[in-house]
Motif scaffolding. Structure first.
Motif, PDB file in Angstrom:
ATOM      1  N   THR A  91      10.679 -13.311 -36.034  1.00 18.09           N
ATOM      2  CA  THR A  91      10.839 -14.323 -34.982  1.00 18.09           C
ATOM      3  C   THR A  91       9.952 -13.983 -33.789  1.00 18.09           C
ATOM      4  O   THR A  91       9.934 -12.835 -33.321  1.00 18.09           O
ATOM      5  CB  THR A  91      12.313 -14.409 -34.537  1.00 18.09           C
ATOM      6  OG1 THR A  91      13.110 -14.908 -35.618  1.00 18.09           O
ATOM      7  CG2 THR A  91      12.475 -15.342 -33.348  1.00 18.09           C
ATOM      8  N   ASP A  92       9.218 -14.980 -33.291  1.00 22.14           N
ATOM      9  CA  ASP A  92       8.349 -14.764 -32.137  1.00 22.14           C
ATOM     10  C   ASP A  92       9.089 -14.932 -30.808  1.00 22.14           C
ATOM     11  O   ASP A  92       8.762 -14.273 -29.823  1.00 22.14           O
ATOM     12  CB  ASP A  92       7.178 -15.752 -32.176  1.00 22.14           C
ATOM     13  CG  ASP A  92       6.325 -15.575 -33.414  1.00 22.14           C
ATOM     14  OD1 ASP A  92       5.867 -14.443 -33.650  1.00 22.14           O
ATOM     15  OD2 ASP A  92       6.139 -16.558 -34.158  1.00 22.14           O
ATOM     16  N   LEU A  93      10.073 -15.839 -30.793  1.00 20.56           N
ATOM     17  CA  LEU A  93      10.789 -16.136 -29.557  1.00 20.56           C
ATOM     18  C   LEU A  93      12.205 -16.582 -29.905  1.00 20.56           C
ATOM     19  O   LEU A  93      12.403 -17.400 -30.812  1.00 20.56           O
ATOM     20  CB  LEU A  93      10.081 -17.242 -28.771  1.00 20.56           C
ATOM     21  CG  LEU A  93      10.780 -17.763 -27.511  1.00 20.56           C
ATOM     22  CD1 LEU A  93      10.869 -16.670 -26.447  1.00 20.56           C
ATOM     23  CD2 LEU A  93      10.037 -18.983 -26.951  1.00 20.56           C
ATOM     24  N   THR A  94      13.194 -16.038 -29.188  1.00 21.33           N
ATOM     25  CA  THR A  94      14.588 -16.441 -29.372  1.00 21.33           C
ATOM     26  C   THR A  94      15.091 -17.093 -28.100  1.00 21.33           C
ATOM     27  O   THR A  94      14.873 -16.575 -26.999  1.00 21.33           O
ATOM     28  CB  THR A  94      15.478 -15.229 -29.717  1.00 21.33           C
ATOM     29  OG1 THR A  94      14.951 -14.584 -30.871  1.00 21.33           O
ATOM     30  CG2 THR A  94      16.908 -15.663 -29.995  1.00 21.33           C
ATOM     31  N   LEU A  95      15.767 -18.224 -28.254  1.00 19.23           N
ATOM     32  CA  LEU A  95      16.375 -18.932 -27.131  1.00 19.23           C
ATOM     33  C   LEU A  95      17.860 -19.068 -27.416  1.00 19.23           C
ATOM     34  O   LEU A  95      18.251 -19.494 -28.512  1.00 19.23           O
ATOM     35  CB  LEU A  95      15.753 -20.317 -26.938  1.00 19.23           C
ATOM     36  CG  LEU A  95      14.237 -20.348 -26.730  1.00 19.23           C
ATOM     37  CD1 LEU A  95      13.529 -20.732 -28.020  1.00 19.23           C
ATOM     38  CD2 LEU A  95      13.868 -21.350 -25.625  1.00 19.23           C
ATOM     39  N   MET A 142       4.371 -21.007 -33.899  1.00 17.50           N
ATOM     40  CA  MET A 142       5.276 -19.955 -33.467  1.00 17.50           C
ATOM     41  C   MET A 142       6.622 -20.120 -34.162  1.00 17.50           C
ATOM     42  O   MET A 142       7.107 -21.240 -34.337  1.00 17.50           O
ATOM     43  CB  MET A 142       5.468 -20.018 -31.932  1.00 17.50           C
ATOM     44  CG  MET A 142       6.349 -18.924 -31.367  1.00 17.50           C
ATOM     45  SD  MET A 142       6.582 -19.069 -29.575  1.00 17.50           S
ATOM     46  CE  MET A 142       4.913 -18.773 -28.997  1.00 17.50           C
ATOM     47  N   ARG A 143       7.269 -19.017 -34.529  1.00 18.54           N
ATOM     48  CA  ARG A 143       8.601 -19.046 -35.135  1.00 18.54           C
ATOM     49  C   ARG A 143       9.638 -18.841 -34.042  1.00 18.54           C
ATOM     50  O   ARG A 143       9.651 -17.803 -33.361  1.00 18.54           O
ATOM     51  CB  ARG A 143       8.743 -17.978 -36.212  1.00 18.54           C
ATOM     52  CG  ARG A 143       7.855 -18.187 -37.431  1.00 18.54           C
ATOM     53  CD  ARG A 143       8.348 -17.352 -38.602  1.00 18.54           C
ATOM     54  NE  ARG A 143       9.665 -17.816 -39.050  1.00 18.54           N
ATOM     55  CZ  ARG A 143      10.459 -17.121 -39.874  1.00 18.54           C
ATOM     56  NH1 ARG A 143      10.080 -15.933 -40.305  1.00 18.54           N
ATOM     57  NH2 ARG A 143      11.626 -17.611 -40.241  1.00 18.54           N
ATOM     58  N   ILE A 144      10.505 -19.849 -33.873  1.00 15.19           N
ATOM     59  CA  ILE A 144      11.506 -19.834 -32.808  1.00 15.19           C
ATOM     60  C   ILE A 144      12.900 -19.814 -33.419  1.00 15.19           C
ATOM     61  O   ILE A 144      13.201 -20.581 -34.338  1.00 15.19           O
ATOM     62  CB  ILE A 144      11.340 -21.058 -31.889  1.00 15.19           C
ATOM     63  CG1 ILE A 144      10.031 -20.954 -31.106  1.00 15.19           C
ATOM     64  CG2 ILE A 144      12.524 -21.184 -30.934  1.00 15.19           C
ATOM     65  CD1 ILE A 144       9.736 -22.160 -30.239  1.00 15.19           C
ATOM     66  N   LEU A 145      13.759 -18.946 -32.908  1.00 15.32           N
ATOM     67  CA  LEU A 145      15.164 -18.904 -33.287  1.00 15.32           C
ATOM     68  C   LEU A 145      15.980 -19.465 -32.125  1.00 15.32           C
ATOM     69  O   LEU A 145      15.863 -18.995 -30.989  1.00 15.32           O
ATOM     70  CB  LEU A 145      15.596 -17.468 -33.589  1.00 15.32           C
ATOM     71  CG  LEU A 145      17.083 -17.256 -33.913  1.00 15.32           C
ATOM     72  CD1 LEU A 145      17.500 -18.037 -35.154  1.00 15.32           C
ATOM     73  CD2 LEU A 145      17.389 -15.762 -34.086  1.00 15.32           C
ATOM     74  N   ALA A 159      18.674 -10.251 -39.197  1.00 15.47           N
ATOM     75  CA  ALA A 159      17.721 -10.425 -40.297  1.00 15.47           C
ATOM     76  C   ALA A 159      16.534 -11.287 -39.893  1.00 15.47           C
ATOM     77  O   ALA A 159      15.413 -11.111 -40.398  1.00 15.47           O
ATOM     78  CB  ALA A 159      18.430 -11.058 -41.498  1.00 15.47           C
ATOM     79  N   GLU A 160      16.753 -12.221 -38.955  1.00 10.13           N
ATOM     80  CA  GLU A 160      15.690 -13.125 -38.524  1.00 10.13           C
ATOM     81  C   GLU A 160      14.744 -12.497 -37.516  1.00 10.13           C
ATOM     82  O   GLU A 160      13.560 -12.851 -37.448  1.00 10.13           O
ATOM     83  CB  GLU A 160      16.301 -14.397 -37.909  1.00 10.13           C
ATOM     84  CG  GLU A 160      16.981 -15.334 -38.888  1.00 10.13           C
ATOM     85  CD  GLU A 160      15.994 -15.960 -39.857  1.00 10.13           C
ATOM     86  OE1 GLU A 160      14.922 -16.409 -39.411  1.00 10.13           O
ATOM     87  OE2 GLU A 160      16.292 -15.995 -41.064  1.00 10.13           O
ATOM     88  N   MET A 161      15.235 -11.562 -36.734  1.00 11.91           N
ATOM     89  CA  MET A 161      14.476 -11.053 -35.600  1.00 11.91           C
ATOM     90  C   MET A 161      13.102 -10.463 -35.953  1.00 11.91           C
ATOM     91  O   MET A 161      12.126 -10.689 -35.220  1.00 11.91           O
ATOM     92  CB  MET A 161      15.306 -10.033 -34.825  1.00 11.91           C
ATOM     93  CG  MET A 161      16.254 -10.651 -33.823  1.00 11.91           C
ATOM     94  SD  MET A 161      15.352 -11.515 -32.506  1.00 11.91           S
ATOM     95  CE  MET A 161      16.707 -11.982 -31.429  1.00 11.91           C
TER      96      MET A 161
END
Length: 388
Positions: A105-109, A1-4, A100-102
């Motif tokens: 991105t799968d999940l942002t915290l 998963m890609r997490i920001l 730009a990342e969103m």
């Protein structure tokens, strides 16, 4: 998963409260996921730390932030209904990075509401807000301990920020609080918003009582010493409690250990029995020398890392209700609670005069944090949350 992961400071090294938590979060998540970090670099140390994180394999976008300039820049916000916090931590560069990342991105915290503001525009994306403790509640406490005009400024920030927190937390998939106390405050002020408790932990290997050699009469406080609640607590203890303890115990002395001591803290160094260290490489070395840890915080919420670290070192802790309520232990079993100057004097006097009682309470404190605050245990709910 890609997490920001978004944080107010570069989440490394773990040498202050927020960095301890954010570093543990990102290092834990990086075991199974690809973690990208968006944050602010407050100084050269932060910029160096960002490079260290890149060397560990993290993608890091750190935006320079001069806090003095940022606060001055935020002053016109007083003429609006917008919280000053959002202006201080506002950055077009960081917002452009998040935007730009969103898409990938799968999940942002986001750690703190000021960072949650950057993910707020992206509805439909999975978002988790680390509330920890409501910042609006902190400003409300500040308002009660200051005089006009700052009491008005803090009260205004408390009101405007609460309105923003209600908007933000109502739109995220989950909001995390650090203790049941904070959870109760959150549910009262932002009813209906999804929430859960995600506690802090303590590094039980780093903070280990094996090398302790307590000095009779030595009391210690650790923390960042330009932070208002720490300054207020230490000034209060040094001026209102310590002189009487020194009258009763000739060897009583108080070490204030932590970086960036304010002018008020530096001035205490001229008082008999007070030592102000400034930055030290390892606070554990000072905890190991102390007979007693004190946490005389009149303004506090959440879990105090200083309390957990002292307990992990097998050190008895005397603290106020505000300082200890986030640690889910018991008065007289795991730590001692005293809220008035008179109660602090009597409690510290009793402990300084009874080394055996100090040692016994310290052993109980260590056993308690081993059972309840090991980082591996407290981070399990974060892993479950991300998996869900």
């Amino acid at each position: 998963m890609r997490i920001l992961y978004l944080s107010q400071r570069v989440p490394y090294p773990p040498n202050r409260g927020d960095k301890i938590t954010t570093w543990r979060n990102v290092s834990y998540l990086a075991r199974d996921h690809e973690v990208t970090i968006g944050c602010f670099a407050h100084n050269d140390g932060d910029r160096e730390a960002a490079g260290t994180l890149r060397g560990m394999g993290f993608r890091v976008h750190a935006v320079d932030l001069d806090m003095k300039r940022a606060k001055l820049r935020s002053l016109p916000t007083l003429l609006t209904t917008r919280p000053m916090t959002l202006s201080v931590y506002g950055s077009r560069e960081l917002q452009a990075f998040v935007d730009a990342e969103m898409p990938t991105t799968d999940l942002t915290l986001a750690y703190s509401s000021s960072m949650g503001n950057y993910m707020l525009p992206h509805e439909g994306k999975r978002r988790v807000q680390f509330v920890c403790e409501l910042d609006s509640d902190k400003w409300a406490q500040y308002a009660g301990f200051t005089r006009f005009p700052m009491s008005w400024v803090y009260g205004r920030e408390a009101r405007t920020l609460l309105e923003f927190e209600r908007e933000l937390c109502g739109k995220t998939d989950m909001n995390t609080l650090v203790t049941p106390v904070e959870q109760a405050i959150f549910e009262e002020r932002i009813p209906g918003a999804p929430n859960m408790v995600l506690r802090n932990g303590v590094d039980l290997e780093l903070f280990n009582p094996g090398a302790n050699a307590p000095e009779r009469g030595h009391m210690v406080f650790t923390g960042v010493m330009d932070y208002f609640p720490n300054v207020d607590g230490c000034v209060w203890f040094a001026k209102e409690i310590l002189p009487e303890l020194r009258r009763r115990h000739a060897d009583a002395h108080f070490s204030i250990v932590g970086s960036s001591p304010s002018k008020e803290i530096q001035a205490l160094a001229s008082q008999p029995g007070v030592e102000v260290t400034g930055f030290v490489p390892e606070t554990r070395d000072w905890l190991a020398r102390a007979q007693l840890a004190v946490a005389p915080l009149r303004i506090a919420r959440g879990i105090q890392n200083k309390v957990l670290e002292a307990m992990a070192m097998g050190l008895p802790v005397v603290g106020t209700t505000n300082a200890t309520q986030g640690v889910e232990g018991q008065h007289e079993r795991d730590f001692l609670v005293a809220d008035t100057a008179e109660a602090l004097i009597e409690t510290c006097d009793r402990m300084l005069g009874d080394p055996e009682a100090c040692a016994y309470l310290g052993k109980r404190a260590r056993a308690f944090v081993e059972e309840s605050y090991d980082w591996e245990k407290v981070l399990e709910p974060l892993g479950e949350l991300v998996a869900s």
